[in-house]
Enzyme design. Structure first.
Site, PDB file in Angstrom:
ATOM      1  N   GLY A  43       1.115  -1.814  -0.345  1.00  0.00           N
ATOM      2  CA  GLY A  43       0.592  -0.185   0.104  1.00  0.00           C
ATOM      3  C   GLY A  43       0.654   1.323   0.315  1.00  0.00           C
ATOM      4  N   GLY A  45       0.416   4.147   0.863  1.00  0.00           N
ATOM      5  CA  GLY A  45       0.751   5.092   2.002  1.00  0.00           C
ATOM      6  C   GLY A  45       1.722   4.151   3.676  1.00  0.00           C
ATOM      7  N   ASN A 187       5.042  10.507 -11.208  1.00  0.00           N
ATOM      8  CA  ASN A 187       6.199  10.048 -12.097  1.00  0.00           C
ATOM      9  C   ASN A 187       5.688  10.645 -13.886  1.00  0.00           C
ATOM     10  OD1 ASN A 187       3.918   8.416 -13.236  1.00  0.00           O
ATOM     11  ND2 ASN A 187       4.909   6.534 -12.097  1.00  0.00           N
ATOM     12  N   GLY A 225      11.951   7.045 -13.375  1.00  0.00           N
ATOM     13  CA  GLY A 225      12.427   5.887 -13.294  1.00  0.00           C
ATOM     14  C   GLY A 225      14.224   6.050 -12.843  1.00  0.00           C
ATOM     15  N   SER A 226      14.829   5.069 -13.540  1.00  0.00           N
ATOM     16  CA  SER A 226      15.826   4.772 -13.387  1.00  0.00           C
ATOM     17  C   SER A 226      16.953   5.915 -14.109  1.00  0.00           C
ATOM     18  CB  SER A 226      16.968   4.251 -14.431  1.00  0.00           C
ATOM     19  OG  SER A 226      15.678   4.548 -15.330  1.00  0.00           O
ATOM     20  N   GLU A 227      15.738   7.129 -14.761  1.00  0.00           N
ATOM     21  CA  GLU A 227      16.790   8.214 -15.185  1.00  0.00           C
ATOM     22  C   GLU A 227      16.636   9.085 -13.901  1.00  0.00           C
ATOM     23  OE1 GLU A 227      17.901   8.868 -18.179  1.00  0.00           O
ATOM     24  OE2 GLU A 227      16.981   7.302 -18.767  1.00  0.00           O
ATOM     25  N   VAL A 251       8.987  -2.989  -7.386  1.00  0.00           N
ATOM     26  CA  VAL A 251       7.735  -2.012  -6.417  1.00  0.00           C
ATOM     27  C   VAL A 251       7.670  -1.681  -5.339  1.00  0.00           C
ATOM     28  CG1 VAL A 251       5.760  -3.008  -5.008  1.00  0.00           C
ATOM     29  CG2 VAL A 251       6.116  -4.414  -7.542  1.00  0.00           C
ATOM     30  N   ASP A 255       7.189   4.766  -3.718  1.00  0.00           N
ATOM     31  CA  ASP A 255       7.516   5.480  -2.214  1.00  0.00           C
ATOM     32  C   ASP A 255       8.168   5.630  -1.279  1.00  0.00           C
ATOM     33  OD1 ASP A 255       4.429   4.850  -3.040  1.00  0.00           O
ATOM     34  OD2 ASP A 255       5.064   2.487  -3.269  1.00  0.00           O
ATOM     35  N   SER A 285      16.438   0.603  -3.192  1.00  0.00           N
ATOM     36  CA  SER A 285      15.718   0.234  -2.741  1.00  0.00           C
ATOM     37  C   SER A 285      14.929  -1.106  -4.117  1.00  0.00           C
ATOM     38  CB  SER A 285      14.449   0.610  -2.683  1.00  0.00           C
ATOM     39  OG  SER A 285      13.769   1.386  -3.789  1.00  0.00           O
TER      40      SER A 285
END
Ligand code: RIB
Length: 304
Positions: A43, A45, A187, A225-227, A251, A255, A285
């Site tokens: 989730g 949050g 994003n 993302g990876s940029e 995933v 967050d 992460s």
């Protein structure tokens, strides 16, 4: 490292993630075999709350789970990770939110069933007013009803608490919500939806960001993302590149970014330093499995 332990409140969703690992995406009507299934708390949050706690913040979670085994397990595991859960309501007769996640070698896709997250009310947020007002930073996302998001932002804003709105999953938002955010962190896809444009690839980003910021009175940080991330600093477009890593599971990377950004701002970092810190945290992460278990500690991220 920090003059005081940052206090962060998170008003948002708690899910049980049913993560199915598989080599490729099935086509419509096809059955394929997966290699593993994991049941792990997620989730947006809850992930952001755990991300802040792992970095060393004092974190309160405000939201709801169902009166089922998933709900109990989420509460137990988040408490273990140091998140204060007194304002997570256990809703009778409602299932806990779930996210069924297809975990592919390079990416993922997710189907969320909101369950108890859909029953978070403005009254529940009001009950946590003190917690929100005394935090350094409030983090919100869009996996609970918008009225609850708006009330949380409004309480924080009036109390002078810094507000970060992560508009995920993306949906069109009223100005009454947008103007309550100090920072918004979409994003690229989410920003395209919010701004009504098809793709930011075709945009003059400086103009688009500057128009948006002027219209909505907040700072925009677009995650790529990876940029890395893009944002405006004194009218100039700036990028913070992400370190190159081999992803294991993406995933929760967004967050992690939001958690680390909120944490860094609560510590009083400049925006440039906070973004470098958050990009680095997110890149760590993705090298580990699971949304919450992959969140790095302050020692792992360092001060950037
Ligand atoms: O951002 C990742 C999260 O999105 C997952 O943990 C899943 O629960 C969905 O809400």
């Amino acid at each position: 490292m920090t003059p005081h332990r940052p206090r962060i409140s998170v008003v948002g969703s708690l899910n049980m993630d049913l993560v199915v690992s598989t080599g490729r995406m099935p086509t419509v009507g096809e059955t394929i075999q997966g290699s593993a299934i994991h049941y792990i708390p997620g989730g947006k949050g809850a992930n952001q709350a755990v991300g802040c706690a792992r970095l060393g913040a004092e974190v309160s979670m405000i939201g709801a789970v169902g009166d089922d085994a998933f709900g109990q397990e989420i509460i137990r595991r988040m408490k273990e990770k140091g998140v204060e859960m007194n304002h997570v309501t256990i809703q009778k007769g409602v299932p806990t939110g779930t996210a069924t996640i297809l975990h592919l070698p390079d990416d993922n896709c997710i189907v969320v069933v909101p369950g108890a997250n859909g029953s978070v009310t403005t009254e529940m947020v009001e009950e946590a007013r003190d917690i929100i007002e005394t935090a350094d930073v409030l983090l919100v996302q869009l996996e609970i009803p918008l009225q609850a998001v708006e009330r949380a932002l409004s309480i924080a804003k009036k109390a002078g608490v810094l507000t970060v709105l992560n508009p995920a999953p993306a949906q069109l938002l009223y100005d009454s919500i947008l103007r309550l955010a100090d920072y918004m962190t979409p994003n690229e896809t989410e920003f395209a939806i919010l701004s009504g444009d098809r793709s930011i690839e075709h945009m003059d980003l400086t103009t688009v960001l500057s128009r948006w910021q002027t219209a909505h009175h907040h700072k925009l940080i677009v995650t790529r993302g990876s940029e890395g991330v893009s944002y405006l600093s004194e009218g100039q477009l700036k990028h913070v590149p992400a370190p190159k890593v081999k992803p294991v599971d993406t995933v929760g990377a967004g967050d992690c970014f939001n958690a680390a950004f909120g944490f860094a701002m609560a510590c009083g970092y400049t925006i440039d330093k906070a973004l470098k810190f958050a990009v680095k945290a997110a890149s760590i992460s993705v090298t580990r499995f699971g949304a919450q278990d992959s969140m790095p500690t302050i020692e792992e991220v360092g001060e950037s």
